[in-house]
Motif scaffolding. Structure first.
Motif, PDB file in Angstrom:
ATOM      1  N   ALA A   1      31.526 116.783  35.408  1.00 46.12           N
ATOM      2  CA  ALA A   1      32.422 117.295  34.365  1.00 46.12           C
ATOM      3  C   ALA A   1      32.059 116.739  32.991  1.00 46.12           C
ATOM      4  O   ALA A   1      32.189 117.423  31.982  1.00 46.12           O
ATOM      5  N   GLY A   2      31.592 115.487  32.962  1.00 47.72           N
ATOM      6  CA  GLY A   2      31.249 114.862  31.688  1.00 47.72           C
ATOM      7  C   GLY A   2      30.069 115.504  30.990  1.00 47.72           C
ATOM      8  O   GLY A   2      29.856 115.287  29.791  1.00 47.72           O
ATOM      9  N   SER A   3      29.288 116.315  31.718  1.00 51.18           N
ATOM     10  CA  SER A   3      28.129 116.974  31.115  1.00 51.18           C
ATOM     11  C   SER A   3      28.495 118.300  30.453  1.00 51.18           C
ATOM     12  O   SER A   3      27.670 118.907  29.781  1.00 51.18           O
ATOM     13  N   LEU A   4      29.743 118.744  30.642  1.00 57.98           N
ATOM     14  CA  LEU A   4      30.168 120.023  30.089  1.00 57.98           C
ATOM     15  C   LEU A   4      30.592 119.884  28.634  1.00 57.98           C
ATOM     16  O   LEU A   4      31.023 118.820  28.195  1.00 57.98           O
ATOM     17  N   SER A   5      30.505 120.984  27.893  1.00 58.51           N
ATOM     18  CA  SER A   5      31.039 121.013  26.531  1.00 58.51           C
ATOM     19  C   SER A   5      32.561 120.979  26.602  1.00 58.51           C
ATOM     20  O   SER A   5      33.165 121.216  27.660  1.00 58.51           O
ATOM     21  N   VAL A   6      33.196 120.707  25.470  1.00 58.40           N
ATOM     22  CA  VAL A   6      34.660 120.690  25.419  1.00 58.40           C
ATOM     23  C   VAL A   6      35.221 122.046  25.837  1.00 58.40           C
ATOM     24  O   VAL A   6      36.196 122.133  26.587  1.00 58.40           O
ATOM     25  N   GLY A   7      34.579 123.122  25.357  1.00 57.03           N
ATOM     26  CA  GLY A   7      35.044 124.464  25.702  1.00 57.03           C
ATOM     27  C   GLY A   7      34.928 124.750  27.192  1.00 57.03           C
ATOM     28  O   GLY A   7      35.824 125.347  27.794  1.00 57.03           O
ATOM     29  N   GLN A   8      33.822 124.310  27.809  1.00 57.05           N
ATOM     30  CA  GLN A   8      33.649 124.513  29.245  1.00 57.05           C
ATOM     31  C   GLN A   8      34.678 123.725  30.043  1.00 57.05           C
ATOM     32  O   GLN A   8      35.232 124.217  31.031  1.00 57.05           O
ATOM     33  N   GLN A   9      34.950 122.496  29.613  1.00 61.97           N
ATOM     34  CA  GLN A   9      35.973 121.693  30.282  1.00 61.97           C
ATOM     35  C   GLN A   9      37.336 122.372  30.203  1.00 61.97           C
ATOM     36  O   GLN A   9      38.107 122.371  31.171  1.00 61.97           O
ATOM     37  N   GLN A  10      37.619 122.961  29.044  1.00 65.11           N
ATOM     38  CA  GLN A  10      38.901 123.650  28.885  1.00 65.11           C
ATOM     39  C   GLN A  10      39.005 124.824  29.849  1.00 65.11           C
ATOM     40  O   GLN A  10      40.056 125.066  30.452  1.00 65.11           O
ATOM     41  N   MET A  11      37.916 125.559  30.044  1.00 63.56           N
ATOM     42  CA  MET A  11      37.936 126.691  30.964  1.00 63.56           C
ATOM     43  C   MET A  11      38.153 126.231  32.407  1.00 63.56           C
ATOM     44  O   MET A  11      38.822 126.901  33.201  1.00 63.56           O
ATOM     45  N   VAL A  12      37.608 125.066  32.764  1.00 66.28           N
ATOM     46  CA  VAL A  12      37.845 124.516  34.107  1.00 66.28           C
ATOM     47  C   VAL A  12      39.319 124.159  34.279  1.00 66.28           C
ATOM     48  O   VAL A  12      39.926 124.434  35.315  1.00 66.28           O
ATOM     49  N   GLU A  13      39.908 123.550  33.240  1.00 63.24           N
ATOM     50  CA  GLU A  13      41.340 123.210  33.281  1.00 63.24           C
ATOM     51  C   GLU A  13      42.182 124.472  33.477  1.00 63.24           C
ATOM     52  O   GLU A  13      43.143 124.491  34.255  1.00 63.24           O
ATOM     53  N   ILE A  14      41.824 125.520  32.753  1.00 61.50           N
ATOM     54  CA  ILE A  14      42.570 126.780  32.846  1.00 61.50           C
ATOM     55  C   ILE A  14      42.422 127.371  34.249  1.00 61.50           C
ATOM     56  O   ILE A  14      43.399 127.815  34.864  1.00 61.50           O
ATOM     57  N   ALA A  15      41.192 127.348  34.784  1.00 64.13           N
ATOM     58  CA  ALA A  15      40.953 127.876  36.126  1.00 64.13           C
ATOM     59  C   ALA A  15      41.747 127.096  37.172  1.00 64.13           C
ATOM     60  O   ALA A  15      42.295 127.674  38.119  1.00 64.13           O
TER      61      ALA A  15
END
Length: 503
Positions: free
Chosen positions: A142-156
């Protein structure tokens, strides 16, 4: 047809010590609606939702969830009751994989052995993300993801919980336009399935596009609720700030001078190449582009956070050697990063301590801090920035997002910068505080400061920039004068069209 509320909150009050943050607030949510909860930073929106989900205990008031009187003792209990939350502050554990974060606390195991069904969790994670139109490797850390990608994971993760009540706190703050469009399709689908959604956002365009009703809080009190199709931007802003705000963007009246800052042939291996641009004294250069285009990487390199492979940086015609942020600060470059939590602030320290961090020499003599100089500067900044705080010794972590951003700005104003880089300066900031930040930018340019403003919000780029530089895949595709810039030209250049070299 109006359905009965799935959430009904009446007379909710909450105080932290002598500070009353909510005072008799009313709010309700119907099944199958998207209900916007709006207000300036510090108005009490997040506190109200934390009370609903059991993170805080209310001091007064009544809560009904699906017709039953409720008081959850924890967020986990609220989730079991069908309420999922997408928080503004990301809660990813960086050293776990995307799939492990997705199933955190709900791991799929083989019987009672505790052995994880890793392959199944990876497959399901990929399916959930695909519903959002996102392709992210479930096995990536997870730490390798961009902030935007992390947000999409949270939403999912929240969508995967199949909750019938969903609270979304600034869900699009770090997303690209494409990701936002995909999210809106998912949200609309959830609404059609009868899910009630509380939508907290400062982006007016989103509110009027997606939401059925709008409730406004101001200073911890309910100001009113409006049907979205029966109100407008001006009325909601007046309800939020208690006054007419006027134009969203203050007029740019000054005339830029000579080149203050110049970059020639700047290249960082694997990130961007041959970047050429200049910023004049008293000018705001807006930097636009899609997420991943290289905008932040260019700014990080200018500030000495990332290495330069080749190229030169000039201030007032003098070539600068910048290999570390200390070199940049010494040269008069300030940098307000997009991630204020991790890079802009020390959350456990006070407003005063954060504001003086970048220039301790200014407030000391012979290695000893001068308390009067320190407090005079901080008190002046609190007043100048209209910072909502109980005082200079309040810890920064207890401030709202917008007020934290103002502390970051105050910190960099302390070095009297010649060049100021602002990366997403108004992300997660309410409409009133945005206007105050824009006014500060105007004041700085009147003093001759050269400003570079990176923003994903095209109205902000067009409203505040004297020129607009567009970046695509690590290259400058165009630089537009204020008069010729529009959304169509910027998006065309941001996607690789209409490319031209700038020198």
């Amino acid at each position: 047809m109006v359905t009965s509320p799935v959430i009904e909150m009446k007379g909710i009050s909450k105080a932290f010590g002598p500070n009353k943050v909510l005072n008799g607030v009313d709010f309700d949510l119907r099944a199958g609606e998207i209900h916007a909860l709006m207000g300036e930073n510090g108005a009490g929106k997040s506190t109200l939702m934390k009370i609903l989900t059991g993170i805080y205990h209310r001091d007064a008031g009544i809560i009904h969830v699906k017709g039953k009187k409720s008081q959850y003792k924890s967020a986990k209990e609220a989730e079991a009751g069908g309420i999922s939350v997408i928080h503004q502050e990301l809660n990813m554990i960086p050293y776990l994989t995307v799939a492990e974060n997705m199933f955190l606390g709900k791991e799929l195991t083989r019987g009672k052995t505790g052995i994880l069904k890793t392959k199944e969790m990876n497959v399901k994670t990929a399916e959930y993300l695909k519903r959002l139109g996102v392709e992210i490797d479930p096995e990536a850390e997870a730490g390798s993801l961009s902030v935007g990608q992390q947000q999409m994971v949270e939403i999912a993760r929240a969508v995967a919980a199949n909750s019938d009540i969903l609270i979304m706190d600034e869900p699009t703050a770090a997303l690209t336009d494409r990701e936002i469009d995909a999210l809106f399709i998912v949200i609309d689908g959830l609404r059609r399935q009868g899910v009630g959604i509380v939508y907290i956002s400062h982006r007016m365009e989103e509110i009027f596009t997606m939401c059925d009703r709008i409730t406004v809080l101001r200073d911890g009190q309910s100001i009113g609720t409006r049907e979205t199709d029966a109100t407008d931007f001006e009325e909601i802003v007046k309800m939020m700030v208690g006054r007419e705000l006027g134009e969203r963007f203050p007029a740019r009246t000054g005339t830029p001078g000579e080149d203050k800052f110049r970059v020639e042939g700047l290249t960082s291996e694997g990130r961007f190449e041959n970047i050429n641009f200049s910023v004049r004294s008293g000018e705001i250069l807006g930097v636009a582009g899609l997420m991943g285009a290289g905008r932040t990487e260019i700014m990080d390199t200018i500030f000495g956070k990332k290495p330069i492979k080749s190229g030169s940086i000039f201030i007032d015609g003098k070539k600068m050697k910048i290999r570390h942020p200390h070199d940049a600060i010494k040269a008069g470059i300030g940098y307000i990063t997009e991630d204020r939590k991790d890079e802009g602030l020390v959350l456990g320290l006070s407003v005063r301590e954060n504001m003086v961090l970048t220039n301790l020499k200014r407030f000391s003599g012979s290695g000893v801090m001068n308390p009067k100089k320190e407090t005079d500067f901080v008190d002046n900044m609190i007043q100048k920035l209209k910072l909502k705080t109980s005082g200079r010794e309040q810890t920064v972590k207890s401030l709202s997002g917008g007020n934290q951003q103002k502390v970051v700005i105050g910190k960099w104003l302390g070095i009297d910068p010649q060049v100021l880089i602002l990366d997403e300066p108004t992300r997660g900031v309410d409409v009133g505080a945005k206007k105050e930040i824009y006014n500060i930018m105007n004041e700085l340019t009147k003093k001759g400061v050269a400003i570079i403003m990176v923003s994903s919000e095209l109205p902000e780029i067009l409203g505040m920039s004297d020129r607009v530089m567009v970046v695509h895949e690590g290259k400058v595709t165009t630089i537009l004068d204020r008069e010729e810039a529009d959304q169509e030209k910027i998006m065309q250049a941001a996607t690789g069209g209409n490319s031209r070299e700038e020198n």
